[in-house]
Design a protein around this motif. Structure first.
Motif, PDB file in Angstrom:
ATOM      1  N   LEU A 152       0.828  -1.208   0.000  1.00 40.03           N
ATOM      2  CA  LEU A 152       0.000   0.000   0.000  1.00 40.03           C
ATOM      3  C   LEU A 152       0.863   1.259   0.000  1.00 40.03           C
ATOM      4  N   ILE A 153       1.923   1.263   0.794  1.00 37.52           N
ATOM      5  CA  ILE A 153       2.810   2.427   0.828  1.00 37.52           C
ATOM      6  C   ILE A 153       3.454   2.642  -0.541  1.00 37.52           C
ATOM      7  N   ALA A 154       3.891   1.542  -1.164  1.00 35.89           N
ATOM      8  CA  ALA A 154       4.532   1.651  -2.474  1.00 35.89           C
ATOM      9  C   ALA A 154       3.563   2.144  -3.538  1.00 35.89           C
ATOM     10  N   ALA A 155       2.298   1.747  -3.442  1.00 34.44           N
ATOM     11  CA  ALA A 155       1.323   2.070  -4.482  1.00 34.44           C
ATOM     12  C   ALA A 155       0.660   3.419  -4.291  1.00 34.44           C
ATOM     13  N   THR A 156       0.710   3.981  -3.092  1.00 35.21           N
ATOM     14  CA  THR A 156       0.009   5.240  -2.822  1.00 35.21           C
ATOM     15  C   THR A 156       0.920   6.355  -2.329  1.00 35.21           C
ATOM     16  N   GLY A 157       2.142   6.034  -1.908  1.00 36.67           N
ATOM     17  CA  GLY A 157       3.031   7.060  -1.383  1.00 36.67           C
ATOM     18  C   GLY A 157       2.682   7.516   0.016  1.00 36.67           C
ATOM     19  N   LEU A 158       1.916   6.727   0.760  1.00 40.17           N
ATOM     20  CA  LEU A 158       1.603   7.097   2.133  1.00 40.17           C
ATOM     21  C   LEU A 158       2.860   7.067   2.997  1.00 40.17           C
ATOM     22  N   ARG A 159       2.869   7.866   4.044  1.00 36.05           N
ATOM     23  CA  ARG A 159       3.880   7.717   5.085  1.00 36.05           C
ATOM     24  C   ARG A 159       3.538   6.484   5.907  1.00 36.05           C
ATOM     25  N   ILE A 160       4.534   5.888   6.549  1.00 34.15           N
ATOM     26  CA  ILE A 160       4.291   4.687   7.345  1.00 34.15           C
ATOM     27  C   ILE A 160       3.293   4.983   8.458  1.00 34.15           C
ATOM     28  N   GLY A 161       3.419   6.132   9.105  1.00 35.52           N
ATOM     29  CA  GLY A 161       2.494   6.483  10.178  1.00 35.52           C
ATOM     30  C   GLY A 161       1.074   6.641   9.689  1.00 35.52           C
ATOM     31  N   GLU A 162       0.904   7.160   8.482  1.00 36.26           N
ATOM     32  CA  GLU A 162      -0.429   7.322   7.908  1.00 36.26           C
ATOM     33  C   GLU A 162      -1.067   5.966   7.617  1.00 36.26           C
ATOM     34  N   PHE A 171       1.749  18.535   9.594  1.00 36.89           N
ATOM     35  CA  PHE A 171       1.229  19.897   9.619  1.00 36.89           C
ATOM     36  C   PHE A 171      -0.282  19.933   9.876  1.00 36.89           C
ATOM     37  N   GLY A 172      -0.821  18.867  10.470  1.00 36.41           N
ATOM     38  CA  GLY A 172      -2.232  18.829  10.816  1.00 36.41           C
ATOM     39  C   GLY A 172      -3.158  18.728   9.619  1.00 36.41           C
ATOM     40  N   LYS A 173      -2.649  18.305   8.455  1.00 35.60           N
ATOM     41  CA  LYS A 173      -3.452  18.238   7.233  1.00 35.60           C
ATOM     42  C   LYS A 173      -4.209  16.913   7.152  1.00 35.60           C
ATOM     43  N   SER A 174      -5.358  16.949   6.476  1.00 36.91           N
ATOM     44  CA  SER A 174      -6.097  15.735   6.136  1.00 36.91           C
ATOM     45  C   SER A 174      -6.293  15.733   4.627  1.00 36.91           C
ATOM     46  N   ARG A 175      -6.418  14.543   4.053  1.00 38.89           N
ATOM     47  CA  ARG A 175      -6.591  14.454   2.608  1.00 38.89           C
ATOM     48  C   ARG A 175      -7.235  13.120   2.245  1.00 38.89           C
ATOM     49  N   GLN A 176      -7.660  12.995   1.002  1.00 34.11           N
ATOM     50  CA  GLN A 176      -8.174  11.736   0.474  1.00 34.11           C
ATOM     51  C   GLN A 176      -7.263  11.269  -0.650  1.00 34.11           C
TER      52      GLN A 176
END
Length: 313
Positions: free
Chosen positions: A141-151, A174-179
């Protein structure tokens, strides 16, 4: 209130204000706790000076001046804030231990390396069990979406919408949320993992963690960052990659960097690639999350279930 208690009180007020602005402050809590303890132990009185800060940085930072400089830099925002109450507080700059080096180049994974990583993760024991599926899906999932590990580790079931193919990421850097929209192959990989997880442990509630621990005291609990990194290091040693980055070895976070630059390698337009600009345009891509063909993961678990329930669509 003595000088040390006052410093403790000021540090707690600073952290409270930062949290109200949306910062998590996890690292700052440890840094300021350590610094306040050092000031108390050293018996320092009077305004905070660069000398006492440098002494703290050296006492906890090994022998590398760059490490000392990084630790000292983490005090800079706090000391600037503190000057409104203690005007004689000194603010450390880059002249003490020298400036920090430029950001280090990451290891950019080849597609074969990602495939090998997911295959090795899939083989993690004991079998039958979920452990291999958990880490294969997490790293994919991290490789396919670029998420941070914590996310990725913070995802709850309700954050993973497999009907519309969307991840909801809440209150991150930075307190951001996204989809984050997902490619159909990524959605299918997550659906397969969720089906296996629910087969092994029963249906999970919406607020439950998407990625769970499978052994010991963490079984059924949210998968921890330390666990994920420990397993990754184990797999990295097993695979024996040649490090092409400037860090000591390839890291989980380098999967995120690989996600960012891969379109450039494939002749596509990478779009915005820095900070929240990149994240606003973040869309998962095919191939990486499902790079390893479906195989006999937890066959014993699945065989008993397949005859009674089809794989969800």
């Amino acid at each position: 209130m003595n000088v040390h208690d006052r410093l403790q009180s000021r540090s707690e007020l600073y952290l409270a204000e930062r949290r109200r602005l949306g910062f998590s402050c996890r690292n700052e809590v440890c840094i300021l706790r350590s610094f306040v303890s050092h000031v108390r132990t050293a018996g320092h009185r009077g305004p905070l000076t660069v000398e006492v800060m440098a002494e703290w940085a050296r006492s906890h930072g090994g022998t590398d001046p760059h490490t000392w400089a990084r630790r000292l830099k983490r005090l800079r925002n706090f000391t600037r804030w503190l000057r409104q109450f203690e005007p004689r507080t000194e603010v450390p700059d880059d002249t003490i231990f020298g400036s920090l080096p430029e950001r280090q180049a990451p290891h950019i994974y080849s597609e074969q390396e990602v495939t090998d990583l997911l295959a090795a993760a899939r083989r993690l024991g004991p079998a039958p069990g979920l452990r291999g599926a958990v880490f294969e899906t997490l790293f994919g999932l991290i490789a396919a979406t670029g998420l941070r590990i914590g996310e990725a580790l913070a995802l709850r079931n309700l954050d993973v919408d497999l009907k519309v193919g969307m991840l909801s990421i809440h209150q991150t850097k930075f307190g951001k949320s996204r989809q984050v929209p997902m490619h159909p192959s990524t959605v299918e990989a997550l659906r397969r993992y969720r089906w296996m997880r629910d087969l092994a442990r029963g249906p999970a509630v919406d607020e439950a963690p998407f990625f769970i621990g499978t052994r010991g005291r963490r079984e059924g609990q949210p998968l921890g960052d330390r666990q994920a990194h420990r397993v990754f290091v184990q797999l990295r040693r097993q695979l024996g990659w040649t490090n092409r980055g400037a860090h000591h070895a390839p890291r989980i976070h380098d999967l995120r960097h690989t996600f960012v630059v891969r379109p450039c390698h494939e002749g596509e337009s990478a779009g915005p690639t820095r900070g929240t600009e990149h994240e606003a345009a973040q869309v998962s891509r095919p191939g990486l999350a499902h790079a390893v063909p479906a195989g006999p993961v937890d066959q014993k678990l699945c065989a008993d279930f397949d005859c009674r329930n089809p794989l969800p669509t």
